[in-house]
Scaffold this active site. Structure first.
Site, PDB file in Angstrom:
ATOM      1  N   ASN A   7      50.641  56.020  -9.318  1.00  0.00           N
ATOM      2  CA  ASN A   7      51.851  55.219  -9.162  1.00  0.00           C
ATOM      3  C   ASN A   7      51.733  54.510  -7.811  1.00  0.00           C
ATOM      4  O   ASN A   7      51.892  55.135  -6.762  1.00  0.00           O
ATOM      5  CB  ASN A   7      53.099  56.103  -9.213  1.00  0.00           C
ATOM      6  N   GLU A  34      54.263  51.540 -11.886  1.00  0.00           N
ATOM      7  CA  GLU A  34      55.125  50.824 -10.940  1.00  0.00           C
ATOM      8  C   GLU A  34      54.371  49.694 -10.231  1.00  0.00           C
ATOM      9  O   GLU A  34      54.403  49.572  -9.009  1.00  0.00           O
ATOM     10  CB  GLU A  34      55.755  51.777  -9.918  1.00  0.00           C
ATOM     11  N   ASP A 145      52.706  58.854 -14.222  1.00  0.00           N
ATOM     12  CA  ASP A 145      53.831  59.455 -13.512  1.00  0.00           C
ATOM     13  C   ASP A 145      54.822  59.932 -14.566  1.00  0.00           C
ATOM     14  O   ASP A 145      55.504  59.121 -15.194  1.00  0.00           O
ATOM     15  CB  ASP A 145      54.457  58.409 -12.585  1.00  0.00           C
ATOM     16  N   ASN A 147      57.361  62.049 -13.926  1.00  0.00           N
ATOM     17  CA  ASN A 147      58.658  62.354 -13.329  1.00  0.00           C
ATOM     18  C   ASN A 147      59.192  63.705 -13.796  1.00  0.00           C
ATOM     19  O   ASN A 147      60.398  63.894 -13.974  1.00  0.00           O
ATOM     20  CB  ASN A 147      59.666  61.239 -13.613  1.00  0.00           C
ATOM     21  N   ASP A 216      52.831  63.821 -11.217  1.00  0.00           N
ATOM     22  CA  ASP A 216      51.834  62.931 -11.808  1.00  0.00           C
ATOM     23  C   ASP A 216      50.768  63.776 -12.491  1.00  0.00           C
ATOM     24  O   ASP A 216      50.233  64.711 -11.884  1.00  0.00           O
ATOM     25  CB  ASP A 216      51.204  62.064 -10.721  1.00  0.00           C
ATOM     26  N   ASP A 245      54.345  56.376  -2.234  1.00  0.00           N
ATOM     27  CA  ASP A 245      54.836  57.744  -2.077  1.00  0.00           C
ATOM     28  C   ASP A 245      54.127  58.716  -3.015  1.00  0.00           C
ATOM     29  O   ASP A 245      54.349  59.925  -2.937  1.00  0.00           O
ATOM     30  CB  ASP A 245      56.362  57.820  -2.257  1.00  0.00           C
ATOM     31  N   HIS A 246      53.264  58.194  -3.874  1.00  0.00           N
ATOM     32  CA  HIS A 246      52.450  59.017  -4.776  1.00  0.00           C
ATOM     33  C   HIS A 246      50.986  58.984  -4.352  1.00  0.00           C
ATOM     34  O   HIS A 246      50.505  57.962  -3.844  1.00  0.00           O
ATOM     35  CB  HIS A 246      52.519  58.494  -6.213  1.00  0.00           C
TER      36      HIS A 246
END
Length: 257
Positions: A7, A34, A145, A147, A216, A245-246
Site C-alpha cells: 500500500n 492506494e 491491504d 485492513n 497486509d 505508512d505501510h
C-alpha cells in the site's frame, strides 16, 4: 517467483521509492494499493523503463490498485464480478501461470460507521468470488491491504485495540472465511519475530515505538503455499523519508520450470 504487496498511499509521492524497491529487491510482481491516481496519470513510462509491465485501475484522490510485473500480464480484469462497487479495489491478472488478485479491502472506519457493514458485505462478495476463482486457477495468490489484523499477535496492544475496527470479531471471521476456502497466510508458514507488523500510524511516533498492526497479507492457494520458501515484511521501506505508512510484504515461491 518473488511476489510483493504494498500500500503505497499515493503512487505520485512514492514513485521514487517504488522504483528503488524494484531495482534493489527485484520482485517478479508487485501488487499496489492506494495508488490515488486516475488512469491517465499512471506512471506507465517510468515503470516500463524499469523493466516492468503494468495493469491498473484508479480514481482521483482515493483507492486505486495496480499490478506491476516483469512478465506479461494476461486475462486482466477489474473489480469483483457481479458486485457493484464504484471504488477501485480489485485488479486481477495471470502472470507466468499464477493468478494474482490484488486487493485493497475497505477500512470500515469505525464499528458504528455505515462503512463498516459495507466492509463486511465486500468481504462476503470477495469470498464468494474467490471460491470460484480458486476452482479455475489452482495457482492463485491474493495480495494486498486487507485492513484486518487476523490475531492478537498481529496487534501491538490487543487490549487497547479491543472492539475496534481492523480487529473486531466479524472482520476476523471474514478473514478466516478466506482461509477456509483453502488459502494460507504466507507469513505464518514460517517462524517469525514477535511484534512484526506491516502498518504503523504516522502519529504518536508509531513506527519508532513499533505501535503497529499486521494488516497486509499474501494469501496463497495450497500448491503455491507448498512451494513457498520465504515470507517477510520489508521494514526498511518504512524507514525512508516521506514513507508510506505501510511496508511491503513479500513471499517467495519456488515454482518448477
Amino acid at each position: 517467483m518473488k511476489l510483493a504487496a504494498w500500500n503505497v498511499n499515493s503512487l505520485k509521492v512514492r514513485l521514487p521509492q517504488l522504483l528503488d524497491f524494484l531495482a534493489t529487491r527485484q520482485p517478479d510482481a508487485v501488487c499496489l494499493q492506494e495508488t490515488k491516481l486516475t488512469d491517465d496519470n499512471f506512471p506507465v513510462a517510468e515503470l516500463e523503463a524499469a523493466g516492468y509491465r503494468v495493469a491498473f485501475a484508479g480514481q482521483k484522490t482515493y483507492n486505486g490498485v495496480a499490478l506491476v510485473s516483469r512478465s506479461e500480464l494476461t486475462d486482466v480484469s477489474v473489480g469483483i464480478p457481479g458486485y457493484e462497487d464504484e471504488q477501485k479495489r480489485v485488479i486481477v491478472a495471470t502472470v507466468d501461470g499464477v493468478r494474482l488478485v490484488c486487493v485493497y479491502c475497505p477500512n470500515g472506519q469505525s464499528l458504528d460507521s455505515d462503512k463498516y457493514p459495507y466492509k463486511l458485505a465486500w468481504f462476503d462478495a470477495l469470498a464468494a468470488w474467490l471460491k470460484d476463482e480458486l476452482a479455475r486457477h489452482p495457482k492463485l495468490a491474493v495480495l494486498g491491504d486487507y485492513n484486518v489484523a487476523p490475531e492478537d499477535r498481529d496487534v501491538h496492544d490487543p487490549e487497547a485495540w479491543k472492539d475496534s475496527v481492523l480487529v473486531s470479531a466479524p472482520e476476523r471471521d471474514r478473514f478466516r472465511n478466506l482461509l477456509a476456502l483453502g488459502l494460507q497466510d504466507s507469513f505464518r508458514l514460517f517462524e517469525q519475530p514477535e511484534k512484526t507488523f506491516s502498518w504503523w500510524d504516522y502519529r504518536m511516533m508509531g513506527f519508532r515505538r513499533n505501535h503497529g498492526l499486521r494488516i497486509d497479507h499474501i494469501l496463497l492457494s495450497a500448491p503455491l503455499a507448498a512451494a513457498c520458501t520465504a515470507a517477510s515484511i520489508d521494514r526498511d521501506m518504512r524507514k525512508l523519508e516521506r514513507p508510506s505508512d505501510h511496508a511491503p510484504v513479500v513471499a517467495e515461491i519456488s515454482l518448477p520450470a
